[in-house]
Design a protein around this motif. Sequence first.
Motif, PDB file in Angstrom:
ATOM      1  N   MET A  11      -5.062  21.323 -10.565  1.00  0.00           N
ATOM      2  CA  MET A  11      -4.609  20.312  -9.616  1.00  0.00           C
ATOM      3  C   MET A  11      -4.523  18.938 -10.281  1.00  0.00           C
ATOM      4  SD  MET A  11      -3.603  19.891  -6.610  1.00  0.00           S
ATOM      5  CE  MET A  11      -3.450  18.701  -5.343  1.00  0.00           C
ATOM      6  N   LYS A  12      -5.517  18.624 -11.123  1.00  0.00           N
ATOM      7  CA  LYS A  12      -5.519  17.321 -11.777  1.00  0.00           C
ATOM      8  C   LYS A  12      -4.342  17.189 -12.738  1.00  0.00           C
ATOM      9  CE  LYS A  12      -8.330  14.106 -14.332  1.00  0.00           C
ATOM     10  NZ  LYS A  12      -9.545  13.806 -14.999  1.00  0.00           N
ATOM     11  N   ASN A  13      -4.019  18.278 -13.449  1.00  0.00           N
ATOM     12  CA  ASN A  13      -2.887  18.232 -14.377  1.00  0.00           C
ATOM     13  C   ASN A  13      -1.569  18.024 -13.649  1.00  0.00           C
ATOM     14  OD1 ASN A  13      -4.392  18.475 -16.672  1.00  0.00           O
ATOM     15  ND2 ASN A  13      -4.186  20.690 -16.803  1.00  0.00           N
ATOM     16  N   SER A  14      -1.395  18.692 -12.504  1.00  0.00           N
ATOM     17  CA  SER A  14      -0.147  18.511 -11.761  1.00  0.00           C
ATOM     18  C   SER A  14      -0.066  17.099 -11.180  1.00  0.00           C
ATOM     19  CB  SER A  14      -0.004  19.562 -10.662  1.00  0.00           C
ATOM     20  OG  SER A  14      -1.000  19.399  -9.681  1.00  0.00           O
ATOM     21  N   GLN A  15      -1.188  16.548 -10.762  1.00  0.00           N
ATOM     22  CA  GLN A  15      -1.201  15.161 -10.257  1.00  0.00           C
ATOM     23  C   GLN A  15      -0.837  14.191 -11.378  1.00  0.00           C
ATOM     24  OE1 GLN A  15      -1.552  13.965  -7.178  1.00  0.00           O
ATOM     25  NE2 GLN A  15      -1.313  11.884  -7.929  1.00  0.00           N
ATOM     26  N   TRP A  16      -1.397  14.408 -12.562  1.00  0.00           N
ATOM     27  CA  TRP A  16      -1.106  13.549 -13.704  1.00  0.00           C
ATOM     28  C   TRP A  16       0.367  13.662 -14.093  1.00  0.00           C
ATOM     29  CZ3 TRP A  16      -1.889   9.384 -16.074  1.00  0.00           C
ATOM     30  CH2 TRP A  16      -1.551   9.189 -17.398  1.00  0.00           C
ATOM     31  N   ALA A  17       0.900  14.873 -14.099  1.00  0.00           N
ATOM     32  CA  ALA A  17       2.320  15.067 -14.420  1.00  0.00           C
ATOM     33  C   ALA A  17       3.197  14.383 -13.383  1.00  0.00           C
ATOM     34  CB  ALA A  17       2.638  16.561 -14.487  1.00  0.00           C
ATOM     35  N   ARG A  18       2.851  14.537 -12.113  1.00  0.00           N
ATOM     36  CA  ARG A  18       3.634  13.900 -11.042  1.00  0.00           C
ATOM     37  C   ARG A  18       3.612  12.379 -11.201  1.00  0.00           C
ATOM     38  NH1 ARG A  18       2.249  16.986  -7.253  1.00  0.00           N
ATOM     39  NH2 ARG A  18       0.238  16.047  -6.853  1.00  0.00           N
ATOM     40  N   ASN A  19       2.454  11.820 -11.515  1.00  0.00           N
ATOM     41  CA  ASN A  19       2.355  10.370 -11.717  1.00  0.00           C
ATOM     42  C   ASN A  19       3.205   9.912 -12.898  1.00  0.00           C
ATOM     43  OD1 ASN A  19       0.626  10.083  -9.563  1.00  0.00           O
ATOM     44  ND2 ASN A  19      -1.215  10.079 -10.816  1.00  0.00           N
ATOM     45  N   ARG A  20       3.172  10.672 -13.983  1.00  0.00           N
ATOM     46  CA  ARG A  20       3.981  10.300 -15.155  1.00  0.00           C
ATOM     47  C   ARG A  20       5.477  10.355 -14.846  1.00  0.00           C
ATOM     48  NH1 ARG A  20       1.646  13.628 -20.123  1.00  0.00           N
ATOM     49  NH2 ARG A  20       1.794  15.225 -18.548  1.00  0.00           N
ATOM     50  N   VAL A  21       5.883  11.364 -14.086  1.00  0.00           N
ATOM     51  CA  VAL A  21       7.307  11.471 -13.730  1.00  0.00           C
ATOM     52  C   VAL A  21       7.717  10.278 -12.872  1.00  0.00           C
ATOM     53  CG1 VAL A  21       8.981  12.832 -12.414  1.00  0.00           C
ATOM     54  CG2 VAL A  21       7.455  13.960 -14.016  1.00  0.00           C
ATOM     55  N   TRP A  22       6.892   9.890 -11.907  1.00  0.00           N
ATOM     56  CA  TRP A  22       7.215   8.722 -11.071  1.00  0.00           C
ATOM     57  C   TRP A  22       7.245   7.441 -11.895  1.00  0.00           C
ATOM     58  CZ3 TRP A  22       9.575   8.458  -6.673  1.00  0.00           C
ATOM     59  CH2 TRP A  22       9.523   9.541  -5.788  1.00  0.00           C
ATOM     60  N   ILE A  23       6.306   7.295 -12.827  1.00  0.00           N
ATOM     61  CA  ILE A  23       6.291   6.109 -13.687  1.00  0.00           C
ATOM     62  C   ILE A  23       7.572   6.050 -14.532  1.00  0.00           C
ATOM     63  CG2 ILE A  23       5.152   5.078 -15.702  1.00  0.00           C
ATOM     64  CD1 ILE A  23       2.479   6.079 -14.434  1.00  0.00           C
ATOM     65  N   LEU A  24       7.954   7.192 -15.113  1.00  0.00           N
ATOM     66  CA  LEU A  24       9.191   7.230 -15.897  1.00  0.00           C
ATOM     67  C   LEU A  24      10.416   6.952 -15.031  1.00  0.00           C
ATOM     68  CD1 LEU A  24       8.481  10.247 -18.263  1.00  0.00           C
ATOM     69  CD2 LEU A  24       8.750   7.844 -18.906  1.00  0.00           C
ATOM     70  N   THR A  25      10.391   7.436 -13.799  1.00  0.00           N
ATOM     71  CA  THR A  25      11.503   7.168 -12.882  1.00  0.00           C
ATOM     72  C   THR A  25      11.683   5.669 -12.680  1.00  0.00           C
ATOM     73  OG1 THR A  25      11.155   9.259 -11.730  1.00  0.00           O
ATOM     74  CG2 THR A  25      12.376   7.547 -10.544  1.00  0.00           C
ATOM     75  N   PHE A  26      10.591   4.996 -12.345  1.00  0.00           N
ATOM     76  CA  PHE A  26      10.673   3.544 -12.128  1.00  0.00           C
ATOM     77  C   PHE A  26      11.032   2.803 -13.406  1.00  0.00           C
ATOM     78  CE2 PHE A  26       7.867   4.571  -8.431  1.00  0.00           C
ATOM     79  CZ  PHE A  26       8.783   4.184  -7.467  1.00  0.00           C
ATOM     80  N   LEU A  27      10.514   3.265 -14.545  1.00  0.00           N
ATOM     81  CA  LEU A  27      10.835   2.625 -15.813  1.00  0.00           C
ATOM     82  C   LEU A  27      12.327   2.733 -16.119  1.00  0.00           C
ATOM     83  CD1 LEU A  27       9.937   1.332 -18.531  1.00  0.00           C
ATOM     84  CD2 LEU A  27       9.719   3.673 -19.383  1.00  0.00           C
ATOM     85  N   PHE A  28      12.892   3.940 -15.966  1.00  0.00           N
ATOM     86  CA  PHE A  28      14.309   4.116 -16.263  1.00  0.00           C
ATOM     87  C   PHE A  28      15.191   3.351 -15.280  1.00  0.00           C
ATOM     88  CE2 PHE A  28      13.052   8.168 -18.558  1.00  0.00           C
ATOM     89  CZ  PHE A  28      13.264   7.616 -19.810  1.00  0.00           C
ATOM     90  N   TRP A  29      14.802   3.278 -14.000  1.00  0.00           N
ATOM     91  CA  TRP A  29      15.579   2.475 -13.047  1.00  0.00           C
ATOM     92  C   TRP A  29      15.507   0.994 -13.414  1.00  0.00           C
ATOM     93  CZ3 TRP A  29      19.498   3.810 -10.524  1.00  0.00           C
ATOM     94  CH2 TRP A  29      19.601   5.057  -9.914  1.00  0.00           C
ATOM     95  N   PHE A  30      14.319   0.527 -13.813  1.00  0.00           N
ATOM     96  CA  PHE A  30      14.160  -0.867 -14.216  1.00  0.00           C
ATOM     97  C   PHE A  30      15.031  -1.170 -15.435  1.00  0.00           C
ATOM     98  CE2 PHE A  30      11.880  -4.024 -16.827  1.00  0.00           C
ATOM     99  CZ  PHE A  30      11.940  -5.106 -15.956  1.00  0.00           C
ATOM    100  N   LEU A  31      14.993  -0.289 -16.444  1.00  0.00           N
ATOM    101  CA  LEU A  31      15.822  -0.494 -17.635  1.00  0.00           C
ATOM    102  C   LEU A  31      17.312  -0.443 -17.303  1.00  0.00           C
ATOM    103  CD1 LEU A  31      13.818   1.597 -20.251  1.00  0.00           C
ATOM    104  CD2 LEU A  31      14.049  -0.899 -20.140  1.00  0.00           C
ATOM    105  N   THR A  32      17.694   0.429 -16.393  1.00  0.00           N
ATOM    106  CA  THR A  32      19.099   0.505 -15.981  1.00  0.00           C
ATOM    107  C   THR A  32      19.549  -0.812 -15.370  1.00  0.00           C
ATOM    108  OG1 THR A  32      18.927   2.877 -15.571  1.00  0.00           O
ATOM    109  CG2 THR A  32      20.739   1.718 -14.498  1.00  0.00           C
ATOM    110  N   ILE A  33      18.740  -1.361 -14.482  1.00  0.00           N
ATOM    111  CA  ILE A  33      19.091  -2.629 -13.823  1.00  0.00           C
ATOM    112  C   ILE A  33      19.162  -3.760 -14.838  1.00  0.00           C
ATOM    113  CG2 ILE A  33      18.272  -4.356 -12.167  1.00  0.00           C
ATOM    114  CD1 ILE A  33      17.161  -1.920 -10.542  1.00  0.00           C
ATOM    115  N   ILE A  34      18.187  -3.822 -15.732  1.00  0.00           N
ATOM    116  CA  ILE A  34      18.171  -4.886 -16.752  1.00  0.00           C
ATOM    117  C   ILE A  34      19.398  -4.767 -17.666  1.00  0.00           C
ATOM    118  CG2 ILE A  34      16.919  -5.757 -18.788  1.00  0.00           C
ATOM    119  CD1 ILE A  34      15.667  -6.518 -16.090  1.00  0.00           C
ATOM    120  N   LEU A  35      19.661  -3.562 -18.160  1.00  0.00           N
ATOM    121  CA  LEU A  35      20.811  -3.377 -19.059  1.00  0.00           C
ATOM    122  C   LEU A  35      22.130  -3.641 -18.350  1.00  0.00           C
ATOM    123  CD1 LEU A  35      19.616  -0.185 -20.953  1.00  0.00           C
ATOM    124  CD2 LEU A  35      19.919  -2.472 -21.927  1.00  0.00           C
ATOM    125  N   ASP A  36      22.244  -3.185 -17.104  1.00  0.00           N
ATOM    126  CA  ASP A  36      23.475  -3.388 -16.350  1.00  0.00           C
ATOM    127  C   ASP A  36      23.716  -4.870 -16.077  1.00  0.00           C
ATOM    128  OD1 ASP A  36      25.729  -2.187 -14.777  1.00  0.00           O
ATOM    129  OD2 ASP A  36      24.709  -3.276 -13.160  1.00  0.00           O
TER     130      ASP A  36
END
Length: 134
Positions: A1-26
Motif C-alpha cells: 500500500m505504501k509503495n502504491s501511495q508513493w508511486a501515485r504521489n510521484r505521478v501527481w508531482i510529475l503531472t504538475f511539474l510537466f504542466w508548469f513547464l508547459t505553461i512556462i515554455l508556451d
Amino acid sequence: MKNSQWARNRVWILTFLFWFLTIILDTHVEKVSRRMCNLAYVMFVLAVNFQVLAILMLSEFIGGQKTSVLEEAFNRNLLALFLLANVLTGVINLYVDTISASSLTALIILLSYALVLSVLTGAAECFGLRLKFW
C-alpha cells in the motif's frame, strides 16, 4: 500500500511539474506546436499523459470491480477497434474541414467519434462478436 501511495504521489508531482513547464515554455519561449515538435509540445504531451495516468491511478480508491464491461470489450477487440478508429478519422477528415472548425464543432466531433466507437464496441460485446483471432 505504501509503495502504491508513493508511486501515485510521484505521478501527481510529475503531472504538475510537466504542466508548469508547459505553461512556462508556451508563455516565455515558444508556443506549443505539434508540427514543430518543440520542447513545449513534448512537455504538453507528457503532462497530458501523466495526468491521465494519475487519474486512472485513483481507481484504487473505488471498491468493487476494477474494470468496466466496456473496457473489457475494448480489450477483446483492440486491433479491430483501432483500425475502425483510423477509418473514422479518415472519413471525418474527408468531410469536415477540421483545421478551420470551431472549438464547439471539434468537441461535438470528438464526442460523436467516442460515442460511435463505444456503441459499436458495446454492440460487438452484446452479440458476442470477437474480432481478435489469435
